[in-house]
Design a protein around this motif. Structure first.
Motif, mmCIF file in Angstrom:
data_model
loop_
_atom_site.group_PDB
_atom_site.id
_atom_site.type_symbol
_atom_site.label_atom_id
_atom_site.label_comp_id
_atom_site.label_asym_id
_atom_site.label_seq_id
_atom_site.Cartn_x
_atom_site.Cartn_y
_atom_site.Cartn_z
ATOM 1 N N ALA A 138 0.817 -1.221 0.000
ATOM 2 C CA ALA A 138 0.000 0.000 0.000
ATOM 3 C C ALA A 138 0.846 1.265 0.000
ATOM 4 O O ALA A 138 0.395 2.314 -0.475
ATOM 5 N N THR A 139 2.063 1.172 0.524
ATOM 6 C CA THR A 139 2.927 2.347 0.586
ATOM 7 C C THR A 139 3.760 2.536 -0.677
ATOM 8 O O THR A 139 4.510 3.515 -0.772
ATOM 9 N N GLN A 140 3.629 1.597 -1.635
ATOM 10 C CA GLN A 140 4.413 1.689 -2.858
ATOM 11 C C GLN A 140 3.666 2.460 -3.933
ATOM 12 O O GLN A 140 2.439 2.440 -4.003
ATOM 13 N N HIS A 141 4.434 3.138 -4.770
ATOM 14 C CA HIS A 141 3.853 3.894 -5.878
ATOM 15 C C HIS A 141 3.654 3.021 -7.122
ATOM 16 O O HIS A 141 2.852 3.344 -7.991
ATOM 17 N N SER A 142 4.378 1.910 -7.206
ATOM 18 C CA SER A 142 4.272 1.029 -8.358
ATOM 19 C C SER A 142 3.194 -0.023 -8.129
ATOM 20 O O SER A 142 2.835 -0.328 -6.990
ATOM 21 N N GLN A 143 2.684 -0.601 -9.214
ATOM 22 C CA GLN A 143 1.636 -1.602 -9.152
ATOM 23 C C GLN A 143 2.243 -2.974 -8.839
ATOM 24 O O GLN A 143 3.196 -3.401 -9.481
ATOM 25 N N ILE A 144 1.689 -3.642 -7.855
ATOM 26 C CA ILE A 144 2.144 -4.976 -7.472
ATOM 27 C C ILE A 144 1.028 -5.966 -7.773
ATOM 28 O O ILE A 144 -0.088 -5.841 -7.267
ATOM 29 N N ASN A 145 1.335 -6.961 -8.606
ATOM 30 C CA ASN A 145 0.354 -7.993 -8.962
ATOM 31 C C ASN A 145 0.737 -9.295 -8.258
ATOM 32 O O ASN A 145 1.673 -9.984 -8.679
ATOM 33 N N LEU A 146 0.022 -9.615 -7.192
ATOM 34 C CA LEU A 146 0.334 -10.813 -6.430
ATOM 35 C C LEU A 146 -0.076 -12.068 -7.195
ATOM 36 O O LEU A 146 -1.141 -12.118 -7.806
ATOM 37 N N ASN A 147 0.784 -13.066 -7.126
ATOM 38 C CA ASN A 147 0.507 -14.377 -7.718
ATOM 39 C C ASN A 147 0.064 -15.306 -6.582
ATOM 40 O O ASN A 147 0.883 -15.938 -5.920
ATOM 41 N N PHE A 148 -1.235 -15.380 -6.346
ATOM 42 C CA PHE A 148 -1.746 -16.121 -5.199
ATOM 43 C C PHE A 148 -1.472 -17.631 -5.279
ATOM 44 O O PHE A 148 -1.198 -18.256 -4.247
ATOM 45 N N PRO A 149 -1.545 -18.262 -6.461
ATOM 46 C CA PRO A 149 -1.155 -19.684 -6.511
ATOM 47 C C PRO A 149 0.290 -19.908 -6.069
ATOM 48 O O PRO A 149 0.574 -20.886 -5.353
ATOM 49 N N ALA A 150 1.202 -19.031 -6.470
ATOM 50 C CA ALA A 150 2.600 -19.169 -6.052
ATOM 51 C C ALA A 150 2.744 -18.946 -4.551
ATOM 52 O O ALA A 150 3.516 -19.646 -3.876
ATOM 53 N N LEU A 151 2.006 -17.984 -4.015
ATOM 54 C CA LEU A 151 2.033 -17.754 -2.577
ATOM 55 C C LEU A 151 1.505 -18.977 -1.822
ATOM 56 O O LEU A 151 2.054 -19.367 -0.786
ATOM 57 N N GLY A 152 0.450 -19.572 -2.340
ATOM 58 C CA GLY A 152 -0.081 -20.785 -1.711
ATOM 59 C C GLY A 152 0.908 -21.923 -1.745
ATOM 60 O O GLY A 152 1.059 -22.683 -0.766
ATOM 61 N N ARG A 153 1.605 -22.083 -2.864
ATOM 62 C CA ARG A 153 2.622 -23.137 -2.973
ATOM 63 C C ARG A 153 3.774 -22.879 -2.004
ATOM 64 O O ARG A 153 4.313 -23.821 -1.406
ATOM 65 N N ALA A 154 4.141 -21.607 -1.851
ATOM 66 C CA ALA A 154 5.210 -21.265 -0.918
ATOM 67 C C ALA A 154 4.808 -21.587 0.518
ATOM 68 O O ALA A 154 5.587 -22.166 1.284
ATOM 69 N N TRP A 155 3.580 -21.243 0.881
ATOM 70 C CA TRP A 155 3.117 -21.538 2.233
ATOM 71 C C TRP A 155 2.958 -23.039 2.457
ATOM 72 O O TRP A 155 3.161 -23.533 3.563
#
Length: 267
Positions: A138-155
């Motif tokens: 939220a504090t960044q000026h650039s757009q961040i596109n989260l990859n939720f499948p990758a996050l799930g695999r990491a967790w």
């Protein structure tokens, strides 16, 4: 009739087990985080302070983080991942010693104690991760596109590895108390080896090979793949992480199953 009776006993045992786990979770919440919101606040504030310090120090040394434009987001992605892994493995390892008095009751088993700590620690670390990463984005000026499948695999890898290491250490720390200090010493270089401060991809080949032998390194890379859409994480091996987790976890469960009565009988 016999099958129905067995089914009733099985369901009753499951209900008793679930109630025991829930009661242990409530006890853990009270003893670990206290009865006030201050305990949970510190759980978030501590990693935030560490990430802020890392960001300030390295922003004075280099002009740009290895990924993206935000030092805070880059170090948060690595620091929170390693912190969550350590929290799960340590809390699972200490579960029997922490709940030893309650395990004297027939309705409470060592598996209940392990499950309670695993569930609570995982949920807590997920909340901390979500809060800190959301604020950093939220504090960044650039757009961040989260990859939720990758996050799930990491967790998934993180939970499997943390649980497996915790199970083996649960036996070792309960049987050999000195192992807790030995493990703390062995685990200290993890902060550098696992790629929290840098990208493994950019390291010289000898250093990269050594780092890739450490399973948490793959978890950190996959977590960053989920946060940065420009990062491919080509060196990640989920099979390696799950294979190591299966081997260590199976060994830990086997040792606990064979020796848990002896561990519980010791004072």
């Amino acid at each position: 009739m016999a099958k129905a009776a067995v089914s009733v006993r099985t369901n009753r045992s499951r209900l008793i087990g679930a109630r025991a786990v829930f009661a242990l979770i409530l006890r853990e919440m009270t003893t670990t985080y206290g009865k006030s919101i201050g305990g949970y606040f510190w759980t978030v504030a501590e990693p935030v302070a560490a990430i802020a310090l890392l960001s300030v120090v390295f922003s004075m040394i280099v002009h740009k983080p290895p990924l993206g434009q935000s030092f805070i987001l880059f170090y948060a992605s690595g620091y929170l991942t390693l912190t969550a892994y350590n929290a799960i493995s340590i809390n699972v390892a200490m579960s029997i010693r922490f709940s030893k008095a309650l395990l004297a009751y027939p309705s409470v088993t060592y598996i209940d104690a392990i499950a309670a700590r695993l569930i609570l620690t995982t949920l807590t670390q997920l909340q901390v991760f979500a809060i800190v990463i959301a604020v950093a984005i939220a504090t960044q000026h650039s757009q961040i596109n989260l990859n939720f499948p990758a996050l799930g695999r990491a967790w998934g890898m993180l939970i499997a590895l943390g649980t497996a290491v915790g199970l083996l250490n649960c036996y070792l720390m309960s049987t050999f108390p000195a192992w807790q200090m030995v493990w703390a010493v062995l685990n200290r270089p993890m902060f550098l080896v696992a790629g929290v401060l840098f990208l493994i991809d950019q390291m010289p080949e000898p250093v990269r090979i050594i780092s890739l032998l450490v399973p948490p390194t793959h978890v950190v890379m996959m977590m960053r793949k989920g946060i940065y859409d420009t990062y491919d994480a080509v060196y990640v091996s989920e099979a390696y992480v799950y294979g190591v987790s299966l081997l260590i976890g199976a060994l830990g469960m086997l040792l606990l199953h064979r020796h848990h009565r002896k561990i519980l009988s010791e004072r």
